[in-house]
Design an enzyme around this catalytic site. Structure first.
Site, PDB file in Angstrom:
ATOM      1  N   HIS A  97       9.271  91.840  22.704  1.00 43.32           N
ATOM      2  CA  HIS A  97      10.617  91.259  22.723  1.00 43.32           C
ATOM      3  C   HIS A  97      10.621  90.013  23.606  1.00 43.32           C
ATOM      4  O   HIS A  97       9.929  89.959  24.617  1.00 43.32           O
ATOM      5  CB  HIS A  97      11.637  92.283  23.240  1.00 43.32           C
ATOM      6  CG  HIS A  97      13.042  91.803  23.034  1.00 43.32           C
ATOM      7  ND1 HIS A  97      13.657  90.959  23.923  1.00 43.32           N
ATOM      8  CD2 HIS A  97      13.925  92.010  22.033  1.00 43.32           C
ATOM      9  CE1 HIS A  97      14.872  90.679  23.464  1.00 43.32           C
ATOM     10  NE2 HIS A  97      15.053  91.304  22.322  1.00 43.32           N
ATOM     11  N   GLU A  99      12.610  88.939  25.725  1.00 43.03           N
ATOM     12  CA  GLU A  99      12.942  89.167  27.143  1.00 43.03           C
ATOM     13  C   GLU A  99      11.723  89.684  27.896  1.00 43.03           C
ATOM     14  O   GLU A  99      11.517  89.355  29.062  1.00 43.03           O
ATOM     15  CB  GLU A  99      14.134  90.132  27.251  1.00 43.03           C
ATOM     16  CG  GLU A  99      15.438  89.433  26.871  1.00 43.03           C
ATOM     17  CD  GLU A  99      16.482  90.326  26.243  1.00 43.03           C
ATOM     18  OE1 GLU A  99      16.388  91.561  26.373  1.00 43.03           O
ATOM     19  OE2 GLU A  99      17.393  89.778  25.582  1.00 43.03           O
ATOM     20  N   GLU A 169      13.278  86.774  15.862  1.00 51.46           N
ATOM     21  CA  GLU A 169      14.447  86.604  16.741  1.00 51.46           C
ATOM     22  C   GLU A 169      14.353  85.243  17.430  1.00 51.46           C
ATOM     23  O   GLU A 169      13.623  85.100  18.425  1.00 51.46           O
ATOM     24  CB  GLU A 169      14.456  87.691  17.820  1.00 51.46           C
ATOM     25  CG  GLU A 169      14.572  89.093  17.280  1.00 51.46           C
ATOM     26  CD  GLU A 169      15.165  90.049  18.325  1.00 51.46           C
ATOM     27  OE1 GLU A 169      16.267  90.540  18.083  1.00 51.46           O
ATOM     28  OE2 GLU A 169      14.540  90.262  19.381  1.00 51.46           O
ATOM     29  N   GLY A 175      21.842  86.943  22.286  1.00 54.45           N
ATOM     30  CA  GLY A 175      22.881  87.120  23.298  1.00 54.45           C
ATOM     31  C   GLY A 175      23.764  85.899  23.511  1.00 54.45           C
ATOM     32  O   GLY A 175      24.513  85.829  24.474  1.00 54.45           O
ATOM     33  N   SER A 214      22.234  87.654  17.769  1.00 57.08           N
ATOM     34  CA  SER A 214      23.680  87.539  17.550  1.00 57.08           C
ATOM     35  C   SER A 214      24.112  88.006  16.166  1.00 57.08           C
ATOM     36  O   SER A 214      25.048  87.462  15.578  1.00 57.08           O
ATOM     37  CB  SER A 214      24.180  86.111  17.817  1.00 57.08           C
ATOM     38  OG  SER A 214      23.987  85.777  19.178  1.00 57.08           O
TER      39      SER A 214
END
Ligand code: 13P
Length: 253
Positions: A97, A99, A169, A175, A214
């Site tokens: 991911h 993050e 993504e 986000g 999103s």
């Protein structure tokens, strides 16, 4: 028309005590009970995995972890192995991911080992890829995706590539409320599939490619209808049962 079954996966990130996890799953289960046309997954924090597995047992909902180490065991403080996840009946794992990449130093080199380790343990894998805003503005989107997909898949044998799920993504859409346009999303999703085809054409037809960033009830139908979109990886909206169910309902393939 593709025979790939859509996957709607909620990434809860660092949200969810055990009590909150049990409550949210209890609310979800009756509402997905007849949604057999879709595969359902939630990626929950490590501490809530056992409770999530127990709550979801016998239902259509699969429980995934959000990360794992590539080794079986060893001196790796703070890490969790694939075997530790399967021991408690976790069904899959989210790997790479953005993050984890940007905040915690996750590398393509480590993912090259994590992806086959997870598959060999019997875990379903969602490998996340995506470009930053700077990379997109500099025309580097495809170069970035090529690097991430090729490295992540490098040690996966061709005959197992089709089992993978790859989530595209775009980092700038995560986000932020700034969703990719359908054209941007379709171009990237098709490009990811083409990268799999470079390894194995049959696998490229089987591999599921998800969009994440999103995704909300009001934009899900358009994204999920894209020819190369096989589902969604959903962050914020997956914490709200009404919203995640609306996204499942938008999945008409
Ligand atoms: P949001 O849906 O909150 O943008 O998060 C996307 C994501 O990171 C899922 O992994």
């Amino acid at each position: 028309m593709s025979s790939r079954k859509p996957l709607i996966a909620g990434n809860w990130k660092m949200h969810g005590t055990i009590a909150e996890t049990e409550e949210r799953i209890a609310q979800m289960l009756p509402r997905i009970a007849t949604s057999e046309h879709v595969d359902h997954a939630i990626c929950v924090p490590f501490t809530a995995l056992q409770a999530a597995v127990d709550s979801a047992r016998g239902s259509l909902l699969n429980v995934y972890a959000q990360n794992m180490h590539e080794g079986e065991n060893g001196a790796f403080t703070g890490e969790i192995s694939a075997g530790m996840l399967t021991e408690i009946d976790v069904q899959g794992v989210l790997l790479g991911h953005s993050e984890r990449r940007s905040l915690f130093g996750e590398t393509d080199k480590a993912l090259k080992l994590k992806v086959p380790a997870a598959l060999n343990a019997g875990l379903q894998v969602i490998l996340c890829v995506g470009e930053t805003e700077d990379e997109r503005e500099n025309g580097d989107t495809e170069r970035r995706l090529r690097h991430q997909v090729q490295e992540g898949l490098e040690k996966v044998p061709a005959e197992r590539l089709g089992e993978l799920v790859i989530a595209y993504e775009p980092v700038w859409a995560i986000g932020t409320g700034r969703v990719a346009t359908p054209e941007q999303a379709q171009d990237a999703l098709a490009f990811v599939r083409a990268l799999v085809a470079d390894r194995d054409k049959a696998a490229a037809e089987q591999v599921r490619v998800l969009y994440g960033g999103s995704m909300k009830p009001d934009n899900a139908a358009e994204l999920l209808a894209l020819p190369d979109c096989d589902g969604g990886l959903i962050g914020g909206a997956s914490l709200d049962v009404d919203q995640i169910i609306a996204i499942v309902d938008a999945c008409t393939r």
